[in-house]
Design an enzyme around this catalytic site. Structure first.
Site, short mmCIF file in Angstrom:
data_model
loop_
_atom_site.label_atom_id
_atom_site.label_comp_id
_atom_site.label_asym_id
_atom_site.label_seq_id
_atom_site.Cartn_x
_atom_site.Cartn_y
_atom_site.Cartn_z
N HIS A 51 13.10 -7.30 -45.26
CA HIS A 51 13.73 -8.58 -44.91
C HIS A 51 15.26 -8.47 -44.93
O HIS A 51 15.95 -9.47 -45.14
CB HIS A 51 13.29 -9.71 -45.85
CG HIS A 51 11.82 -9.90 -45.91
ND1 HIS A 51 11.12 -10.69 -45.02
CD2 HIS A 51 10.88 -9.38 -46.76
CE1 HIS A 51 9.83 -10.68 -45.33
NE2 HIS A 51 9.66 -9.88 -46.37
N ASN A 86 -0.63 11.24 12.75
CA ASN A 86 -1.89 10.62 12.34
C ASN A 86 -3.08 11.56 12.54
O ASN A 86 -3.89 11.76 11.63
CB ASN A 86 -2.14 9.33 13.13
CG ASN A 86 -1.08 8.29 12.88
OD1 ASN A 86 -0.02 8.34 13.50
ND2 ASN A 86 -1.36 7.33 12.01
N ASN A 107 -4.30 4.29 1.62
CA ASN A 107 -4.91 3.63 0.47
C ASN A 107 -5.45 4.60 -0.57
O ASN A 107 -5.65 4.22 -1.73
CB ASN A 107 -6.02 2.69 0.93
CG ASN A 107 -5.49 1.60 1.84
OD1 ASN A 107 -4.28 1.44 1.98
ND2 ASN A 107 -6.38 0.86 2.47
N ARG A 119 5.17 16.77 20.97
CA ARG A 119 4.89 17.62 19.81
C ARG A 119 3.42 18.05 19.79
O ARG A 119 2.52 17.24 20.08
CB ARG A 119 5.25 16.90 18.51
CG ARG A 119 4.51 15.61 18.31
CD ARG A 119 5.06 14.81 17.15
NE ARG A 119 4.59 13.43 17.25
CZ ARG A 119 5.31 12.38 16.89
NH1 ARG A 119 6.51 12.53 16.40
NH2 ARG A 119 4.82 11.17 17.01
N THR A 167 2.25 2.17 2.96
CA THR A 167 1.96 2.71 4.29
C THR A 167 3.19 3.29 4.97
O THR A 167 3.14 4.35 5.59
CB THR A 167 1.34 1.62 5.18
OG1 THR A 167 0.08 1.23 4.63
CG2 THR A 167 1.13 2.13 6.60
N LYS A 208 38.48 3.46 -34.83
CA LYS A 208 37.16 2.83 -34.90
C LYS A 208 36.11 3.73 -34.25
O LYS A 208 36.32 4.27 -33.17
CB LYS A 208 37.19 1.48 -34.20
CG LYS A 208 36.07 0.53 -34.59
CD LYS A 208 36.36 -0.86 -34.05
CE LYS A 208 35.42 -1.91 -34.64
NZ LYS A 208 34.05 -1.72 -34.24
N VAL A 209 34.99 3.91 -34.92
CA VAL A 209 33.86 4.66 -34.39
C VAL A 209 32.68 3.70 -34.28
O VAL A 209 32.25 3.11 -35.28
CB VAL A 209 33.48 5.86 -35.27
CG1 VAL A 209 32.23 6.55 -34.74
CG2 VAL A 209 34.65 6.84 -35.36
N GLU A 255 23.66 1.80 -28.92
CA GLU A 255 23.73 0.67 -27.99
C GLU A 255 23.23 1.06 -26.61
O GLU A 255 22.52 0.28 -25.95
CB GLU A 255 25.17 0.17 -27.94
CG GLU A 255 25.62 -0.47 -29.25
CD GLU A 255 27.13 -0.58 -29.37
OE1 GLU A 255 27.83 -0.23 -28.41
OE2 GLU A 255 27.60 -1.01 -30.45
N SER A 298 37.36 1.73 -29.78
CA SER A 298 38.03 0.48 -29.43
C SER A 298 39.31 0.76 -28.67
O SER A 298 40.00 1.75 -28.93
CB SER A 298 38.35 -0.32 -30.69
OG SER A 298 39.15 -1.45 -30.40
N SER A 309 0.82 -1.21 0.00
CA SER A 309 0.00 0.00 0.00
C SER A 309 0.85 1.26 0.00
O SER A 309 0.36 2.34 -0.35
CB SER A 309 -0.89 0.02 1.24
OG SER A 309 -0.08 0.05 2.42
#
Length: 476
Positions: free
Chosen positions: A190, A133, A143, A128, A102, A326-327, A333, A320, A100
């Site tokens: 495809h 509550n 709820n 206090r 709570t 290398k790119v 990703e 790499s 819930s």
């Protein structure tokens, strides 16, 4: 026993020792021990949404004369401090708690009560003047307020974060498409050669897919606006004065940009959370769209010399640790992994949506956590994809032209002219003897050179709604 560095807090089960520096109370302290499960903490967006509800509830309770104006003022001031982020460190609870929520509701009640008590000249703990509550949670139940808080947080996350980021990505893709209207390429179905289209049509298709996802997300917000506030424990409203829920929604609407209102049937939105499941499903659809697009991009950018090589990716970082120069499609990703994560979260939310038993769903924290994390993840994906990939994306027009002109599927334009079977013979003959389509057609004697050049026109094939002679043919 409490000392100078601690104090005693009490709840219905008795006293609990709490460190003096903390604003939470006995129930939160018990929950820290009882629910030490995983590293995931209740999202601060839900905490702040609960703070908004507690503020609106105090004002409504005062207006309905069930809370005195003095305590109302202290509670409102404490809520304002919570909403400003001043107490973020005082909400330590795990997501994995009561179904819930709570423990989190009471965590918020306790922090607000202790701070409000201080503002009223009292102390935290047993002496206090504001009770968690009796005063902060007045006219409420976990709820009804916890799912309402999830609705508030989720709607704000979508409207204020995800949709703007998604809109900027759509604008970037649309802008790129506008630059490439004259670049005619070979299509692929495809993963095999198909008939031509323009790069603008391909990229525009991505933008349109995301635009549809954007529309679906906007449409889903209306379902979140119905709140169960005033339903208290099971939906009947026991313990809440007449009109309480409507007054709280009135306060929540102010400056929110959302049409918060009491659900026509509070039993329905407390026993199930179909609106949250629907939103997560649409977030999942966006994830699927992004996943498809980044997979397209990394295919089209593959190579650059041994793959499709049609797109040139921005070189954001070395690709790499061993292969110089290398790119890699790293943004693709990263986004692909993130979208798979979101789809997993979507599956969890769907299962959680099935967790309604009689008057209550008992997967509320999971629903809120996954929704908010998925929203934030896709927000970041849209931004990162736009900034680090789309805005720097380029096409290799010469290579695209070479691939297009070598494709056997340009023979499709011959079929209406010489018939399907004859066109197939041309394609097979060209492939078997490594000829161009033009040379193969002429060697088989199925068409004249002049007519071939008129019919086999890739630019016109990409725009069949235009007259062939309005486009420059690319053969001859």
């Amino acid at each position: 026993m409490a000392d100078d560095s601690s104090r005693l807090e009490t709840d219905s089960l008795g006293p609990v020792t709490v460190a003096a520096r903390h604003y939470w109370g006995a129930q939160t302290q018990r929950a820290i021990r009882s629910f030490a499960i995983g590293p995931e903490r209740m999202p601060m967006e839900i905490i702040h949404a609960l703070g908004r509800i507690k503020r609106a509830a105090a004002l409504s309770n005062a207006r309905l004369s069930v809370l005195d104006e003095q305590r109302c003022g202290w509670i409102v001031a404490a809520c304002d401090e919570v909403l400003a982020g001043g107490f973020d460190d005082h909400f330590p609870l795990s997501v994995w708690q009561s179904g819930s929520g709570t423990q989190t509701n009471m965590n918020v009640n306790e922090v607000i009560a202790n701070r409000a008590s201080e503002l009223g000249g009292g102390q935290r703990g047993q002496k206090r003047p504001v009770h968690p509550n009796d005063h902060v949670n007045r006219s409420q139940s976990t709820n009804d307020v916890f799912p309402a808080a999830v609705h508030l947080a989720a709607a704000d996350g979508v409207q204020q974060q995800l949709l703007p980021s998604l809109g900027e990505l759509i604008t970037a893709l649309t802008g790129k498409a506008a630059q490439w209207t004259d670049v005619v390429k070979i299509g692929r179905t495809h993963l095999q050669d198909a008939v031509p289209l323009t790069v603008a049509q391909e990229v525009g298709g991505w933008a349109a897919q995301l635009h549809d996802a954007e529309r679906r997300l906007r449409d889903s917000l209306a379902g979140l606006h119905a709140l169960p506030l005033g339903g208290t424990a099971v939906g009947t409203g026991l313990g809440a004065p007449t009109g309480f829920g409507e007054l709280v929604c009135e306060h929540l609407r102010q400056g929110s940009g959302h049409n918060w209102h009491v659900a026509p049937n509070r039993f329905a939105v407390m026993g199930c959370h179909d609106a949250l499941v629907d939103l997560m499903d649409r977030i999942g659809q966006l994830a699927m769209g992004l996943h498809k697009i980044v997979n397209d991009i990394r295919l089209l950018a593959s190579g650059p010399r041994s793959g499709f090589g049609e797109l040139r990716l921005p070189a954001n970082e070395p690709g790499s640790s061993i292969m110089p120069g290398k790119v890699n499609p790293t943004q693709c990703e990263a986004v692909a992994m993130a979208t798979v994560q979101v789809l997993g979260q979507s599956s969890a939310v769907t299962m959680a949506g099935c967790g309604g038993h009689l008057q209550m769903n008992v997967y509320k924290p999971l629903l809120g956590f996954n929704l908010l994390r998925a929203t934030a993840l896709l927000r970041d994906c849209c931004r990162s994809l736009r900034v680090h990939l789309v805005e720097g994306l380029e096409v290799d027009g010469e290579h695209i032209g070479n691939l297009r002109d070598r494709s056997l599927m340009l023979v499709t334009a011959l079929a209406p002219e010489i018939g399907y079977d004859a066109a197939a013979r041309v394609a097979l003959h060209a492939h078997a003897h490594q000829l161009s389509l033009r040379d193969a057609a002429l060697s088989l004697g199925v068409i004249t050179a002049e007519r071939f050049d008129q019919v086999v026109n890739p630019r016109a094939m990409a725009h069949p709604d235009l007259q062939n002679n309005d486009s420059e043919h690319l053969y001859g």
